[in-house]
Write a protein that holds these residues in place. Sequence first.
Motif, mmCIF file in Angstrom:
data_model
loop_
_atom_site.group_PDB
_atom_site.id
_atom_site.type_symbol
_atom_site.label_atom_id
_atom_site.label_comp_id
_atom_site.label_asym_id
_atom_site.label_seq_id
_atom_site.Cartn_x
_atom_site.Cartn_y
_atom_site.Cartn_z
ATOM 1 N N GLY C 20 0.817 -1.206 0.000
ATOM 2 C CA GLY C 20 0.000 0.000 0.000
ATOM 3 C C GLY C 20 0.850 1.255 0.000
ATOM 4 O O GLY C 20 0.583 2.229 -0.716
ATOM 5 N N LEU C 21 1.934 1.227 0.777
ATOM 6 C CA LEU C 21 2.801 2.390 0.861
ATOM 7 C C LEU C 21 3.461 2.682 -0.473
ATOM 8 O O LEU C 21 3.504 3.829 -0.940
ATOM 9 C CB LEU C 21 3.863 2.133 1.935
ATOM 10 N N ILE C 22 3.961 1.642 -1.081
ATOM 11 C CA ILE C 22 4.602 1.832 -2.381
ATOM 12 C C ILE C 22 3.592 2.382 -3.377
ATOM 13 O O ILE C 22 3.892 3.307 -4.132
ATOM 14 C CB ILE C 22 5.182 0.506 -2.890
ATOM 15 N N GLY C 23 2.406 1.822 -3.320
ATOM 16 C CA GLY C 23 1.388 2.305 -4.242
ATOM 17 C C GLY C 23 1.098 3.775 -4.031
ATOM 18 O O GLY C 23 0.932 4.538 -4.981
ATOM 19 N N PHE C 24 1.075 4.181 -2.760
ATOM 20 C CA PHE C 24 0.791 5.589 -2.480
ATOM 21 C C PHE C 24 1.888 6.465 -3.022
ATOM 22 O O PHE C 24 1.639 7.513 -3.616
ATOM 23 C CB PHE C 24 0.648 5.772 -0.970
ATOM 24 N N LEU C 25 3.147 6.050 -2.809
ATOM 25 C CA LEU C 25 4.251 6.915 -3.206
ATOM 26 C C LEU C 25 4.427 6.987 -4.701
ATOM 27 O O LEU C 25 4.923 7.966 -5.231
ATOM 28 C CB LEU C 25 5.553 6.408 -2.566
ATOM 29 N N VAL C 26 3.997 5.937 -5.393
ATOM 30 C CA VAL C 26 4.304 5.877 -6.821
ATOM 31 C C VAL C 26 3.234 6.546 -7.663
ATOM 32 O O VAL C 26 3.535 7.277 -8.589
ATOM 33 C CB VAL C 26 4.488 4.410 -7.240
ATOM 34 N N ARG C 27 2.004 6.323 -7.323
ATOM 35 C CA ARG C 27 0.946 6.786 -8.209
ATOM 36 C C ARG C 27 0.688 8.264 -8.046
ATOM 37 O O ARG C 27 0.775 8.808 -6.959
ATOM 38 C CB ARG C 27 -0.360 6.037 -7.916
ATOM 39 N N ARG C 28 0.338 8.871 -9.174
ATOM 40 C CA ARG C 28 0.078 10.295 -9.125
ATOM 41 C C ARG C 28 -1.404 10.600 -9.161
ATOM 42 O O ARG C 28 -1.822 11.705 -8.856
ATOM 43 C CB ARG C 28 0.755 10.933 -10.323
ATOM 44 N N ASN C 29 -2.195 9.603 -9.539
ATOM 45 C CA ASN C 29 -3.629 9.795 -9.625
ATOM 46 C C ASN C 29 -4.225 9.724 -8.223
ATOM 47 O O ASN C 29 -3.901 8.828 -7.441
ATOM 48 C CB ASN C 29 -4.201 8.681 -10.500
ATOM 49 N N ILE C 30 -5.095 10.641 -7.963
ATOM 50 C CA ILE C 30 -5.634 10.734 -6.598
ATOM 51 C C ILE C 30 -6.434 9.490 -6.224
ATOM 52 O O ILE C 30 -6.398 9.020 -5.082
ATOM 53 C CB ILE C 30 -6.505 11.998 -6.464
ATOM 54 N N ILE C 31 -7.139 8.976 -7.195
ATOM 55 C CA ILE C 31 -8.000 7.819 -6.899
ATOM 56 C C ILE C 31 -7.140 6.634 -6.477
ATOM 57 O O ILE C 31 -7.456 5.938 -5.504
ATOM 58 C CB ILE C 31 -8.813 7.433 -8.138
ATOM 59 N N PHE C 32 -5.994 6.483 -7.125
ATOM 60 C CA PHE C 32 -5.118 5.371 -6.760
ATOM 61 C C PHE C 32 -4.496 5.583 -5.401
ATOM 62 O O PHE C 32 -4.270 4.652 -4.647
ATOM 63 C CB PHE C 32 -4.013 5.205 -7.815
ATOM 64 N N MET C 33 -4.247 6.859 -5.082
ATOM 65 C CA MET C 33 -3.717 7.132 -3.752
ATOM 66 C C MET C 33 -4.719 6.707 -2.688
ATOM 67 O O MET C 33 -4.348 6.088 -1.688
ATOM 68 C CB MET C 33 -3.428 8.623 -3.620
ATOM 69 N N LEU C 34 -5.953 7.071 -2.925
ATOM 70 C CA LEU C 34 -6.985 6.708 -1.944
ATOM 71 C C LEU C 34 -7.096 5.196 -1.832
ATOM 72 O O LEU C 34 -7.249 4.634 -0.737
ATOM 73 C CB LEU C 34 -8.312 7.311 -2.394
ATOM 74 N N MET C 35 -6.948 4.549 -2.964
ATOM 75 C CA MET C 35 -7.008 3.088 -2.965
ATOM 76 C C MET C 35 -5.869 2.502 -2.156
ATOM 77 O O MET C 35 -6.055 1.553 -1.380
ATOM 78 C CB MET C 35 -6.897 2.609 -4.421
ATOM 79 N N SER C 36 -4.699 3.085 -2.292
ATOM 80 C CA SER C 36 -3.549 2.591 -1.534
ATOM 81 C C SER C 36 -3.767 2.794 -0.044
ATOM 82 O O SER C 36 -3.356 1.967 0.782
ATOM 83 C CB SER C 36 -2.278 3.302 -1.960
ATOM 84 N N ILE C 37 -4.396 3.905 0.310
ATOM 85 C CA ILE C 37 -4.698 4.127 1.726
ATOM 86 C C ILE C 37 -5.601 3.013 2.223
ATOM 87 O O ILE C 37 -5.444 2.509 3.346
ATOM 88 C CB ILE C 37 -5.349 5.502 1.918
ATOM 89 N N GLU C 38 -6.571 2.614 1.392
ATOM 90 C CA GLU C 38 -7.462 1.536 1.797
ATOM 91 C C GLU C 38 -6.709 0.248 2.023
ATOM 92 O O GLU C 38 -6.982 -0.485 2.977
ATOM 93 C CB GLU C 38 -8.540 1.315 0.732
#
Lengths: 180, 625, 108
Positions: C20-38
């Motif tokens: 999840g952390l990697i996903g948050f740091l890598v993606r620039r799209n907000i929706i994906f960030m929220l998904m990584s938080i989930e």
Amino acid sequence: MNTIFYIAVAIAIVSSILAITNRNAIHALLYLIISLLSVSVVFYILGAPLIAALEVIVYAGAIMVLFIFVVMMLNIGMEEETEKQWLTPKMWILPLILAAILLVIFIYVLKVFQYEKTSAENIDPKQVGVALFTTYLIAVEIAAVLLLAGIVGAYHLGKQKKKTIHRFYVKSPSDKKGII
Amino acid sequence: MTIFIGLIPSLPLLGFLIIALFGKLLSKKIVAIMGVGSVTLSAVFTIIAGINFLSSAPAGEACTSTIYTWISAGEFTARIAFVLDPLSLVFCFVITFVGALIHLYSAEFMNDDDGFARFFAYMNLFVGSMLILVLADNLLLLYLGWEGVGLCSYLLIGFWYKEPENGYAARKAFIVTRVGDTAMILGLFLLFVSFRTLDIQDLMQQVSLKWASGSLLAVISAVLLLGGALGKSAQLPLQTWLPDAMAGPSPVSALIHAATMVTAGVYLIARTHVLFALAPVVMAAVAIIGAITLLIAGFSALSQTDLKRVLAYSTISQIGYMFLAMGIGAWSAAVFHFMIHAFFKALLFLSAGAVIHLLHHEHDMFKMGGLWKKIPVVFITFLIGGASLSALPLITAGFYSKDQILWFGWSAVTGSHWLWLAGIVGAFLTSLYTFRMIFITFFGEAKTEPGHPPGLVMSVPLIVLAVLSLVGGFIEMPENMGPVHLFSRLFDGVLPHVSISEGRNTEVIFQILSAGVSLSGVWLAYRLFYKKSSFALWFKNSHISNFFHSGWGFDKAYDLLFVKPAVWLSEIDKKDFIDLIYKYIAKATEYLHFIFSKTQNGKLRWYVLVLTVGIVVILTFMISL
Amino acid sequence: MVTVSMEVQILFAGLFFLIGLIGFLVRRNIIFMLMSIEIMLNSAALVFVIAGSHWMQADGQVMFIFILTVSAAEVSVGLALILQMYHHYKTLDADALKKLLDSDVTEK
């Protein structure tokens, strides 16, 4: 039992990785749903049937669906180009390094502290319910308030003010936007 | 009795406070009454305390009155305590008595001035500080009074502050004496570090116990204290400030630069005579400096045209005599000369002030003349003062005091014939320039018309001081004139006697010699300046005269040696290179701000990245511990 | 039932968190960030449940319910905010939000 555990965890991890690396939003969300379902299986194996169900119902069923609604509303499935631009391999280096270090730390910590093995038994929904409404009663109430705040906030923040022109408004030459 | 001692310096200080705070609200008359009255009361108390002291205590025993413990830090205590012994008694008497007369005089002299209250406030503060100086029982309190009189000297020299030259003169006085003060405080540091106390009695005892005669530390501390004395008493090489200090009003010149402040150096050396006696090199230096100074000042006074500058150089010269006397160990002779000098010099300054005031602030002697018929009182008092200064034989008090110094200069064990020779030449010069001054100012044809003569309030102090200048010497008469040793007996336990090597019989010869010298000076002045000979005219315009006039070029020398380099340094330091350090600190801070502000770039992922890095670091540390 | 040691279970949860952390740091799209938080929240909840099953108490599951509640509320509010952002900036780029920063600071 152990094999099921390992399989479920493997599916969960793989689908999460696929979720975060996907360029299509809807696909990513669907992968995430698969990951959540596997985690639910893990919960069931660990002897928590209630929350296994809750995970599926609430998490995968409500929250992810909410995500999908918003994605569909925003209509962003067509923007694969921008996603390709943004997801360069260069971007992965630093997060991978950090994650690796954290992983090493996790492993080290877990190896240092030894726990004796116990077998897991089922914990009934009844037990959970009793614990919820006796020991953690206040937290339940507060959670209700939190949800209320979430509802009100989501409603208010999601509102868009439609730009209306006043009935008696006469457009003057210097008025560019057409609103007062 | 001890109460009186405490009151003596407090009354003028109280007067200063009241006049300084309320001077604008009170009328001139009340201010004058308070200003004069406080010093007069101090004089009365001095006399009472003196009578008490002399009648009750055996000679040499001091009477201490402690008021307050000022500093008590570790092993060091400094109290505000006043000691009355014969030395301080004499000084107090002179300061308060002559000071009271001068205050009375200035009540009329400064009557037309706007800064009347300010004047009296400063004068009272000065008298208070000077009394603290002479009554102090520890060197720190003495230094307090020392600085106080320096401050008041600055304030009073620059009293008419609207003229820039007065300000420059005041600044010059302060800075030059500051050089001396710095040497003195270094001496105090040295003494403190060696003995852990600055109490004068303790210090003198310990000094004689611990330091051998001629030891390096004794010499160094004596030299440093001597530096302070040289600054305040305007001796070589710090004598350049006194002639310029005549920019102040005449009562100021009379009080500060004739009778009291410039004698603070004499007091200091007399007070710490034990320390000086342990450094014979320094004593010899004191005597030599005194001798050279009196000669330089005597020659300089010959060419001055300003009336008060002649008197200023004369003061420098007479203090040279006192230093000479102290250098050879004739302590009581020096103090005696101090007292008599205070009388006639204050008298001279006051009557010179009256003359200047009458002629509408005309200072140049050569523009005066023909005054002896018009203002007889001033003329007669001036004449008496000048006669005492020239040490005219037998009738004036100056004769007895100066002659005693000259006699000791020849005959004392630590004396030298060269010192006597310098003193005799100085005496000749003294009477020469004094009567030059008198003849040019009061005789000849009148060039400026005087105003109305001074009133009673100004004349009474003149008359009193004139009488004292005549009869004051009779308390200390030499051996062969029916020895009267009232004065030196006072100091029996306090100051050591000087030992004489010559016999008493030869004293007559020297008395006749000094009498002859002073009279011949008068005659020569008469020939040159009364009859207006061509020699006088030639002399006035010659190069030697210019050299003497500028005080032997000391001002120019100091300007070249010290002032010009300092000004040059400040010019090249205009950009203030030390400031650059602070500028660079500010620049570094700005740079750091610039770098750190880049971390706030508003990108969410960046923040989380930094968060993660922080977590990794912290966890690593926590694990490694 | 399950005899996998607890360290391994927690390790897997940690692995989830890191993904999840990697996903948050890598993606620039907000929706994906929220998904990584989930994903990260889910992994934290998994740890709670593991602990609860280890100590055989119901508390771990209770914590899971609360985490679920929080996640639901946060997702709804977050998605509403994303809608606002999209209408305002016309893009889902997370870096577009840097316009919210007071620009005087960075322009030196």
